[in-house]
Write a protein that holds these residues in place. Structure first.
Motif, PDB file in Angstrom:
ATOM      1  N   ILE A 169      44.922  36.754  45.609  1.00 10.56           N
ATOM      2  CA  ILE A 169      43.783  36.411  43.668  1.00 10.56           C
ATOM      3  C   ILE A 169      43.572  34.813  43.634  1.00 10.56           C
ATOM      4  CG2 ILE A 169      44.387  36.877  41.319  1.00 10.56           C
ATOM      5  CD1 ILE A 169      44.411  39.213  42.431  1.00 10.56           C
ATOM      6  N   TYR A 186      42.258  32.811  40.474  1.00  9.24           N
ATOM      7  CA  TYR A 186      42.569  31.938  39.523  1.00  9.24           C
ATOM      8  C   TYR A 186      41.173  30.988  38.729  1.00  9.24           C
ATOM      9  CZ  TYR A 186      43.431  29.810  34.059  1.00  9.24           C
ATOM     10  OH  TYR A 186      44.272  29.533  33.149  1.00  9.24           O
ATOM     11  N   TRP A 222      40.887  36.258  36.885  1.00  5.41           N
ATOM     12  CA  TRP A 222      40.797  35.941  37.418  1.00  5.41           C
ATOM     13  C   TRP A 222      40.238  37.075  38.790  1.00  5.41           C
ATOM     14  CZ3 TRP A 222      43.184  36.215  33.148  1.00  5.41           C
ATOM     15  CH2 TRP A 222      44.374  35.472  33.220  1.00  5.41           C
ATOM     16  N   ASP A 268      40.085  39.262  42.696  1.00  2.63           N
ATOM     17  CA  ASP A 268      40.867  39.607  43.887  1.00  2.63           C
ATOM     18  C   ASP A 268      39.503  39.175  44.720  1.00  2.63           C
ATOM     19  OD1 ASP A 268      42.189  40.544  46.051  1.00  2.63           O
ATOM     20  OD2 ASP A 268      42.119  42.596  45.799  1.00  2.63           O
ATOM     21  N   VAL A 305      46.506  32.279  42.917  1.00  2.82           N
ATOM     22  CA  VAL A 305      47.225  32.599  42.419  1.00  2.82           C
ATOM     23  C   VAL A 305      48.192  33.341  42.450  1.00  2.82           C
ATOM     24  CG1 VAL A 305      46.124  33.926  40.584  1.00  2.82           C
ATOM     25  CG2 VAL A 305      48.409  32.590  39.758  1.00  2.82           C
ATOM     26  N   ARG A 314      51.711  36.264  42.100  1.00  2.00           N
ATOM     27  CA  ARG A 314      52.262  37.287  40.690  1.00  2.00           C
ATOM     28  C   ARG A 314      53.109  36.476  40.284  1.00  2.00           C
ATOM     29  NH1 ARG A 314      54.681  41.993  38.661  1.00  2.00           N
ATOM     30  NH2 ARG A 314      53.625  43.150  38.297  1.00  2.00           N
ATOM     31  N   TYR A 367      53.694  34.446  36.426  1.00  2.00           N
ATOM     32  CA  TYR A 367      53.553  35.120  35.552  1.00  2.00           C
ATOM     33  C   TYR A 367      55.246  35.837  35.534  1.00  2.00           C
ATOM     34  CZ  TYR A 367      48.825  33.919  36.767  1.00  2.00           C
ATOM     35  OH  TYR A 367      47.695  33.132  36.608  1.00  2.00           O
ATOM     36  N   SER A 377      48.784  37.229  31.223  1.00  2.00           N
ATOM     37  CA  SER A 377      48.417  37.065  32.294  1.00  2.00           C
ATOM     38  C   SER A 377      48.568  37.920  33.325  1.00  2.00           C
ATOM     39  CB  SER A 377      48.654  35.193  32.308  1.00  2.00           C
ATOM     40  OG  SER A 377      47.829  34.816  31.562  1.00  2.00           O
ATOM     41  N   CYS A 383      46.191  40.926  33.336  1.00  2.00           N
ATOM     42  CA  CYS A 383      45.758  40.194  33.870  1.00  2.00           C
ATOM     43  C   CYS A 383      44.969  40.216  35.943  1.00  2.00           C
ATOM     44  CB  CYS A 383      44.729  39.156  33.327  1.00  2.00           C
ATOM     45  SG  CYS A 383      43.992  39.694  32.244  1.00  2.00           S
ATOM     46  N   PHE A 384      46.222  39.613  36.076  1.00  2.00           N
ATOM     47  CA  PHE A 384      46.167  39.233  37.357  1.00  2.00           C
ATOM     48  C   PHE A 384      46.394  40.879  37.922  1.00  2.00           C
ATOM     49  CE2 PHE A 384      49.265  39.644  41.379  1.00  2.00           C
ATOM     50  CZ  PHE A 384      48.970  37.969  41.746  1.00  2.00           C
ATOM     51  N   ASP A 385      47.315  42.004  37.936  1.00  2.00           N
ATOM     52  CA  ASP A 385      47.503  43.118  37.999  1.00  2.00           C
ATOM     53  C   ASP A 385      46.502  43.953  38.564  1.00  2.00           C
ATOM     54  OD1 ASP A 385      49.782  42.555  39.288  1.00  2.00           O
ATOM     55  OD2 ASP A 385      50.826  44.129  37.063  1.00  2.00           O
TER      56      ASP A 385
END
Length: 101
Positions: free
Chosen positions: A3, A5, A30, A32, A63, A65, A68, A77, A80-82
């Motif tokens: 991921i 950012y 974000w 992938d 970034v 996980r 966060y 955040s 959004c990452f997930d």
């Protein structure tokens, strides 16, 4: 895959209906991706498809996980990452109003 950012400053495109209300936005994105360059291309495409023009990039990095997790202030955040893990891309738009309104 990893991921990546990106933080952009953006303005609404002429055909963006939000142009009447907003002068600009900070966009946290974000993505992938396999590396930084293709992830940046995907982020820029996403922002454009949402009706915004990137004026400049303020930040970019790979970034994890863990950055966060456990911090309630970063719950959006983390979501959004997930979402980027599930769907490939996610973004938060922090808009500010047009000064002339």
């Amino acid at each position: 895959m990893a991921i990546y950012y990106f933080k952009f400053e953006a303005t609404p495109n002429p055909d963006n209906p939000e142009r009447e209300q907003y002068e600009g936005a900070i966009v946290n994105c974000w993505v992938d991706g396999t590396s930084m360059k293709p992830a940046l291309t995907e982020a820029a495409k996403y922002v454009k498809n949402e009706g915004w023009k990137i004026e400049k990039m303020d930040d970019s990095f790979k970034v994890e996980r863990e950055r966060y997790e456990g911090n309630p202030e970063l719950s959006e955040s983390l979501e959004c990452f997930d979402q980027a893990l599930r769907e490939g891309v996610s973004a938060l738009f922090y808009v500010w109003p047009d000064k002339e309104l």
